[in-house]
Motif scaffolding. Structure first.
Motif, mmCIF file in Angstrom:
data_model
loop_
_atom_site.group_PDB
_atom_site.id
_atom_site.type_symbol
_atom_site.label_atom_id
_atom_site.label_comp_id
_atom_site.label_asym_id
_atom_site.label_seq_id
_atom_site.Cartn_x
_atom_site.Cartn_y
_atom_site.Cartn_z
ATOM 1 N N ARG A 181 0.757 -1.089 0.080
ATOM 2 C CA ARG A 181 -0.051 0.096 0.178
ATOM 3 C C ARG A 181 0.776 1.294 0.023
ATOM 4 N N GLU A 185 0.989 4.180 -2.996
ATOM 5 C CA GLU A 185 0.637 5.346 -2.606
ATOM 6 C C GLU A 185 1.614 6.452 -3.359
ATOM 7 N N ASP A 187 4.179 5.381 -5.527
ATOM 8 C CA ASP A 187 4.574 5.156 -6.737
ATOM 9 C C ASP A 187 6.100 4.776 -6.790
#
Length: 372
Positions: A181, A185, A187
């Motif tokens: 995650r 978020e 990248d």
């Protein structure tokens, strides 16, 4: 009834502060307390009575409580503890409840600066999880983040660091990883050893001898299988981020992939070889583990030479003596209960299942990742 109390993070800070030494009264059921508690707390199992607004047992034990120091009351979610704290204040005691109770305690994260250059340790005292922010210049890589990714974003922002990568030392079974995650978020790449990838996608696979760039430095990968097939440890200068391979007082249990005795013995032998490899490092190497049990030292950091010299890590001593048979037999005979909900947590971390609404509650409870 009072609607305010102590934030769990404040309680964690006070518990860790030797000069504060608060009196923590846990009112949960005895079996719940025995399984998982705030260090140094005292149990008075009156949870069910408090649900019914019955204060008779608490009143009968007032003389057992300190009159000259603050009492911090904790329960499961902060409801019955608030009732107990109100009752105590009405009887002249200085008492406050812990907001969100043990549920909140399990979410607390605390940061520690290390003597090792470029490493911040982030400890989750309620679950025994330890993660790291490794940095150089203005760049950082996060190692073994929990599902509470805001903790790592805040830690990086406080130090004006840009997170350029996220990695897990292995596919965790005790807590839901926040690595994918967080990487998504931001990248940035998510790194994991190829043997632990399972059904995950968008993974940059690691292998022994690889390196993750951090500023002008590198986080060097050592494949250390045993706890899981793809477990790795990272070398960063004088530091060894040992994940769940080597703890300060134990080693990672090898039965969470396959609990059959033959599989456990095979994995334990691989773990022995991995630890044998790590013990070739210099005595001054600072071991930074991925978990702890009830060790009170903060930050959690011990030189490898000290671990060798001390008698607190029995399994490591077998490795030092070259006694693989004793190492394997001790592990097989002394495995504790598995981490709570570990099969469901593994499925999430392997990408086989999506986390549900109960994802936070899944991992609350004692940490049982050590082999003994």
């Amino acid at each position: 009834m009072s609607n305010t109390g102590y934030e769990p993070s404040t309680v964690a800070q006070r518990v860790a502060d030797d000069e504060s030494d608060p009196f923590v009264l846990d009112v949960r059921r005895e079996e719940e307390y025995d399984e998982w508690q705030i260090p140094g707390s005292t149990n008075l199992p009156i949870y069910d009575e408090l649900l019914d607004y019955d204060y008779s047992t608490l009143e009968a034990h007032l003389d057992d409580l300190p009159e000259d120091e603050e009492i911090i009351v904790v329960c499961i979610a902060g409801v019955t503890s608030a009732r107990a704290a109100d009752f105590l204040r009405e009887h002249g005691y200085d008492a406050e409840s812990v907001d969100d109770g043990m549920n909140g305690w399990g979410r607390v994260h605390r940061q520690y600066e290390l003597d090792v250059d470029g490493v911040v340790q982030i400890v989750r005292p309620g679950t025994g999880c330890v993660s790291y922010l490794v940095h150089d210049g203005d760049e950082a890589v996060v190692v073994d983040p929990t599902q509470y990714v805001e903790e790592y974003l805040a830690a990086a922002e406080e130090r004006d660091l840009e997170i350029v990568g996220v990695t897990d030392t292995h596919a965790h079974a005790d807590h839901v990883s926040g690595a994918r995650r967080l990487a998504g978020e931001l990248d940035v790449p998510y790194y994991l050893h190829r043997e632990d990838v399972a059904d995950l996608d968008r993974v940059t696979e690691l292998a022994d001898g690889d390196a993750i760039e951090v500023g002008s430095r590198e986080l060097d990968v050592r494949h250390t299988p045993g706890h899981t097939p793809g477990s790795v440890s990272f070398e960063y200068g004088d530091a060894l981020l040992s994940g769940d391979t080597l703890f300060l007082r134990s080693v990672g249990r090898p039965d969470l992939e396959d609990s059959s005795e033959d599989a456990v013995r095979t994995a334990a032998s691989r773990l022995f070889d991995s630890l044998d490899d790590l013990t070739d490092l210099d005595d001054g190497t600072v071991v930074l583990p991925g978990h702890f049990s009830d060790e009170e030292v903060r930050p959690l950091a011990t030189e490898l030479g000290e671990l060798r010299a001390e008698s607190t890590n029995e399994l490591l001593s077998y490795v030092e003596d070259g006694d693989e048979e004793a190492f394997v037999e001790t592990i097989v005979e002394s495995l504790a209960d598995e981490p709570a909900n570990y099969n469901e947590i593994k499925q999430i971390n392997w990408g086989k299942e999506q986390p549900g609404d109960d994802v936070e509650e899944l991992e609350l409870g004692p940490n049982n990742c050590a082999a003994n």
